[in-house]
Scaffold this motif. Structure first.
Motif, PDB file in Angstrom:
ATOM      1  N   VAL A   8      56.085  95.498   3.604  1.00 10.47           N
ATOM      2  CA  VAL A   8      55.673  94.954   4.893  1.00 10.47           C
ATOM      3  C   VAL A   8      56.695  93.934   5.384  1.00 10.47           C
ATOM      4  O   VAL A   8      57.021  93.879   6.572  1.00 10.47           O
ATOM      5  N   GLU A   9      57.259  93.165   4.461  1.00  9.44           N
ATOM      6  CA  GLU A   9      58.245  92.156   4.847  1.00  9.44           C
ATOM      7  C   GLU A   9      59.507  92.808   5.409  1.00  9.44           C
ATOM      8  O   GLU A   9      60.091  92.324   6.377  1.00  9.44           O
ATOM      9  N   LYS A  10      59.933  93.922   4.802  1.00 15.31           N
ATOM     10  CA  LYS A  10      61.108  94.628   5.315  1.00 15.31           C
ATOM     11  C   LYS A  10      60.834  95.198   6.696  1.00 15.31           C
ATOM     12  O   LYS A  10      61.698  95.172   7.576  1.00 15.31           O
ATOM     13  N   ALA A  11      59.635  95.724   6.901  1.00 13.69           N
ATOM     14  CA  ALA A  11      59.275  96.275   8.207  1.00 13.69           C
ATOM     15  C   ALA A  11      59.237  95.182   9.266  1.00 13.69           C
ATOM     16  O   ALA A  11      59.730  95.370  10.382  1.00 13.69           O
ATOM     17  N   LYS A  12      58.679  94.029   8.920  1.00 16.02           N
ATOM     18  CA  LYS A  12      58.639  92.915   9.868  1.00 16.02           C
ATOM     19  C   LYS A  12      60.041  92.431  10.202  1.00 16.02           C
ATOM     20  O   LYS A  12      60.346  92.124  11.361  1.00 16.02           O
ATOM     21  N   TYR A  19      63.761  93.212  18.208  1.00 15.27           N
ATOM     22  CA  TYR A  19      63.305  92.425  19.360  1.00 15.27           C
ATOM     23  C   TYR A  19      64.306  91.348  19.752  1.00 15.27           C
ATOM     24  O   TYR A  19      64.519  91.091  20.921  1.00 15.27           O
ATOM     25  N   GLN A  20      64.910  90.701  18.785  1.00 19.31           N
ATOM     26  CA  GLN A  20      65.703  89.515  19.073  1.00 19.31           C
ATOM     27  C   GLN A  20      67.151  89.814  19.428  1.00 19.31           C
ATOM     28  O   GLN A  20      67.816  88.983  20.024  1.00 19.31           O
ATOM     29  N   SER A  21      67.660  90.977  19.099  1.00 14.44           N
ATOM     30  CA  SER A  21      69.024  91.337  19.444  1.00 14.44           C
ATOM     31  C   SER A  21      69.045  91.903  20.860  1.00 14.44           C
ATOM     32  O   SER A  21      68.364  92.877  21.160  1.00 14.44           O
ATOM     33  N   ASP A  26      68.083  96.308  24.727  1.00 15.75           N
ATOM     34  CA  ASP A  26      68.413  97.121  25.901  1.00 15.75           C
ATOM     35  C   ASP A  26      68.288  98.610  25.596  1.00 15.75           C
ATOM     36  O   ASP A  26      67.736  99.369  26.395  1.00 15.75           O
ATOM     37  N   ASN A  27      68.788  99.021  24.441  1.00 18.49           N
ATOM     38  CA  ASN A  27      68.680 100.432  24.065  1.00 18.49           C
ATOM     39  C   ASN A  27      67.232 100.825  23.789  1.00 18.49           C
ATOM     40  O   ASN A  27      66.802 101.928  24.142  1.00 18.49           O
ATOM     41  N   ASN A  28      66.488  99.937  23.169  1.00 24.77           N
ATOM     42  CA  ASN A  28      65.078 100.230  22.889  1.00 24.77           C
ATOM     43  C   ASN A  28      64.271 100.329  24.172  1.00 24.77           C
ATOM     44  O   ASN A  28      63.348 101.141  24.269  1.00 24.77           O
ATOM     45  N   LEU A  29      64.605  99.514  25.166  1.00 27.65           N
ATOM     46  CA  LEU A  29      63.905  99.572  26.447  1.00 27.65           C
ATOM     47  C   LEU A  29      64.164 100.908  27.141  1.00 27.65           C
ATOM     48  O   LEU A  29      63.248 101.504  27.710  1.00 27.65           O
ATOM     49  N   LYS A  30      65.402 101.394  27.060  1.00 25.25           N
ATOM     50  CA  LYS A  30      65.714 102.708  27.632  1.00 25.25           C
ATOM     51  C   LYS A  30      64.925 103.802  26.916  1.00 25.25           C
ATOM     52  O   LYS A  30      64.409 104.732  27.548  1.00 25.25           O
ATOM     53  N   LEU A  31      64.826 103.686  25.609  1.00 23.38           N
ATOM     54  CA  LEU A  31      64.073 104.671  24.838  1.00 23.38           C
ATOM     55  C   LEU A  31      62.589 104.625  25.189  1.00 23.38           C
ATOM     56  O   LEU A  31      61.951 105.667  25.359  1.00 23.38           O
ATOM     57  N   LEU A  32      62.035 103.429  25.338  1.00 26.90           N
ATOM     58  CA  LEU A  32      60.626 103.293  25.708  1.00 26.90           C
ATOM     59  C   LEU A  32      60.350 103.877  27.086  1.00 26.90           C
ATOM     60  O   LEU A  32      59.319 104.527  27.309  1.00 26.90           O
ATOM     61  N   ARG A  33      61.259 103.663  28.022  1.00 28.15           N
ATOM     62  CA  ARG A  33      61.086 104.238  29.357  1.00 28.15           C
ATOM     63  C   ARG A  33      61.115 105.755  29.303  1.00 28.15           C
ATOM     64  O   ARG A  33      60.314 106.430  29.967  1.00 28.15           O
TER      65      ARG A  33
END
Length: 54
Positions: A8-12, A19-21, A26-33
């Motif tokens: 769980v610690e590795k997943a967190k 989230y913090q990078s 930016d890439n994750n936001l494109k993927l979510l869209r």
């Protein structure tokens, strides 16, 4: 109990790094869209596909 390779610690830690990078976010936001548009198109076609048929 079964011994899993991920804790769980590795997943967190992984989620926090995503989230913090700024460049990863930016890439994750494109993927979510893209996933949102894909899921929306599936819902649209399932509900109104008969009306769109020629």
């Amino acid at each position: 109990m079964a011994n899993y390779g991920i804790s769980v610690e590795k997943a967190k830690a992984f989620l926090r790094s995503q989230y913090q990078s700024q460049e990863k976010w930016d890439n994750n936001l494109k993927l979510l869209r893209a996933l949102g548009v894909f899921a929306g198109s599936i819902v649209l076609m399932r509900n109104f596909g008969d009306a769109m048929a020629i």
